[in-house]
Design a protein around this motif. Structure first.
Motif, PDB file in Angstrom:
ATOM      1  N   SER A 242       0.822  -1.223   0.000  1.00 17.16           N
ATOM      2  CA  SER A 242       0.000   0.000   0.000  1.00 17.16           C
ATOM      3  C   SER A 242       0.848   1.261   0.000  1.00 17.16           C
ATOM      4  O   SER A 242       0.353   2.339   0.322  1.00 17.16           O
ATOM      5  CB  SER A 242      -0.922  -0.007   1.224  1.00 17.16           C
ATOM      6  N   MET A 243       2.110   1.162  -0.374  1.00 19.66           N
ATOM      7  CA  MET A 243       3.005   2.308  -0.275  1.00 19.66           C
ATOM      8  C   MET A 243       2.596   3.465  -1.181  1.00 19.66           C
ATOM      9  O   MET A 243       2.788   4.623  -0.846  1.00 19.66           O
ATOM     10  CB  MET A 243       4.445   1.894  -0.589  1.00 19.66           C
ATOM     11  N   TRP A 244       1.985   3.150  -2.329  1.00 14.93           N
ATOM     12  CA  TRP A 244       1.607   4.235  -3.240  1.00 14.93           C
ATOM     13  C   TRP A 244       0.505   5.089  -2.636  1.00 14.93           C
ATOM     14  O   TRP A 244       0.446   6.296  -2.871  1.00 14.93           O
ATOM     15  CB  TRP A 244       1.152   3.661  -4.582  1.00 14.93           C
ATOM     16  N   GLU A 245      -0.356   4.448  -1.886  1.00 13.06           N
ATOM     17  CA  GLU A 245      -1.433   5.189  -1.221  1.00 13.06           C
ATOM     18  C   GLU A 245      -0.856   6.225  -0.277  1.00 13.06           C
ATOM     19  O   GLU A 245      -1.317   7.373  -0.235  1.00 13.06           O
ATOM     20  CB  GLU A 245      -2.333   4.207  -0.462  1.00 13.06           C
ATOM     21  N   GLU A 246       0.170   5.828   0.468  1.00  6.87           N
ATOM     22  CA  GLU A 246       0.811   6.766   1.394  1.00  6.87           C
ATOM     23  C   GLU A 246       1.574   7.849   0.641  1.00  6.87           C
ATOM     24  O   GLU A 246       1.550   9.017   1.013  1.00  6.87           O
ATOM     25  CB  GLU A 246       1.761   6.004   2.325  1.00  6.87           C
ATOM     26  N   LYS A 249      -0.826  10.325  -0.788  1.00  2.46           N
ATOM     27  CA  LYS A 249      -1.375  11.202   0.244  1.00  2.46           C
ATOM     28  C   LYS A 249      -0.422  12.351   0.520  1.00  2.46           C
ATOM     29  O   LYS A 249      -0.816  13.502   0.678  1.00  2.46           O
ATOM     30  CB  LYS A 249      -1.621  10.417   1.533  1.00  2.46           C
ATOM     31  N   LYS A 250       0.869  12.021   0.571  1.00  2.00           N
ATOM     32  CA  LYS A 250       1.869  13.046   0.835  1.00  2.00           C
ATOM     33  C   LYS A 250       1.932  14.049  -0.302  1.00  2.00           C
ATOM     34  O   LYS A 250       2.162  15.238  -0.109  1.00  2.00           O
ATOM     35  CB  LYS A 250       3.244  12.406   1.048  1.00  2.00           C
ATOM     36  N   ASN A 260      -5.431  -0.619  -5.493  1.00  2.00           N
ATOM     37  CA  ASN A 260      -4.750  -0.879  -4.226  1.00  2.00           C
ATOM     38  C   ASN A 260      -4.503  -2.366  -4.143  1.00  2.00           C
ATOM     39  O   ASN A 260      -5.399  -3.149  -3.899  1.00  2.00           O
ATOM     40  CB  ASN A 260      -5.613  -0.416  -3.039  1.00  2.00           C
TER      41      ASN A 260
END
Length: 314
Positions: A242-246, A249-250, A260
């Motif tokens: 799920s790193m792309w989601e984080e 968000k940034k 996802n």
């Protein structure tokens, strides 16, 4: 009689650990034994070579006084079941495009296997394709799958093909019926580190039998802990499904990767060989990493230079 009573107690604890861990993973509930777990909690590092244990301040000294480990940057790699092949795709792209000579790696469960991959000194794509061997699909269970991986690695590589000094593996162990998070490092052979990866991936009744032992300790999946990684102030990147989601968000950008990969419709799919196209997962991870090249360039270009071949040296 005492052995039977011990076995019954241990089985009860094992089942509770399994159930609460699954709740944590899929319903965001924290396990009963780590309800107050924080990233800055105490941590013990165990040397696999001599079983020396370094906790709290001595663990920090173990790192700071080691000339090789001192000031190394850290990449942590999350658990993920068979989504670990998605992570393998991401990491293959990174190894092909950046120099990680100043990095160490810490992972748990599937992340431990990928951490071992990051320690490989040879061609990353050759290594990844060997793991994606079509025979791997013949495994009828995760236990058979791990046995196949162990045989494949030991028959194809030697300890000298890896820099095992860089690897730290999170394993949940039991002492006096109390679960503890331990970080194993300083491995004495390739077989030893593979056995540790198996220990870090063990989920009772799911990935094997009710128990698994490593260095005379009962072990469970390292992902049972909230933070099963080496505590280090030089953490640069956490690799997870799920790193792309984080990242998005940034960056406040919702138009990047829409899917996802961590969304799992059925729990059984998470650990099912037949229901996961491993090569497709690998390719998805590789392409997603490639699509985020600008992010990685920005992340890794700090205090780095580009050599004549265009490879970023960190």
């Amino acid at each position: 009689m005492k052995v039977y009573i011990f076995y019954k107690i241990f089985m009860f604890i094992s089942l509770n650990v399994t159930i609460t861990s699954l709740r944590q993973r899929y319903f965001k509930q924290k396990p009963f034994f780590l309800s107050s777990s924080k990233k800055n909690e105490e941590q013990c590092i165990i040397s696999s070579k001599n079983n020396n244990v370094y906790c709290n301040s001595s663990a920090k000294l173990f790192i700071s006084e080691n000339n090789f480990l001192n000031n190394k940057k850290l990449i942590t790699i999350s658990p993920g079941g068979f989504k670990g092949f998605y992570l393998l795709g991401i990491l293959t792209y990174l190894k092909e495009n950046y120099d990680f000579s100043n990095f160490i790696y810490s992972g748990a469960s599937a992340g431990s296997w990928n951490g071992l991959f990051m320690c490989y000194k040879g061609d990353p794509l050759e290594f990844a394709f060997k793991l994606l061997d079509s025979n791997i699909k013949k495994a009828k269970s995760i236990t058979e799958f791990e046995i196949f991986l162990k045989y494949l690695l030991l028959s194809s590589y030697k300890e000298e093909d890896f820099d095992l000094r860089r690897l730290f593996i999170g394993v949940t162990t039991f002492k006096n019926f109390v679960p503890r998070k331990n970080i194993f490092s300083d491995f004495n052979s390739l077989e030893d580190v593979i056995n540790c990866c198996i220990a870090s991936s063990h989920i009772p009744l799911i990935t094997g039998g009710i128990t698994n032992k490593y260095h005379d300790m009962f072990t469970f999946d390292g992902g049972f802990c909230d933070y099963p990684y080496l505590l280090n102030d030089n953490l640069i990147l956490h690799v997870s499904p799920s790193m792309w989601e984080e990242i998005n968000k940034k960056k406040k950008n919702s138009n990047n990767i829409k899917r996802n990969i961590q969304t799992i419709k059925q729990f059984s799919d998470f650990f099912s060989i037949s229901k996961n196209n491993l090569f497709e997962l690998f390719d998805d991870g590789y392409q997603d990493a490639k699509n985020h090249k600008s992010y990685f360039d920005e992340l890794f270009i700090v205090n780095s230079e580009v050599d004549d071949d265009g490879i970023i040296e960190i």
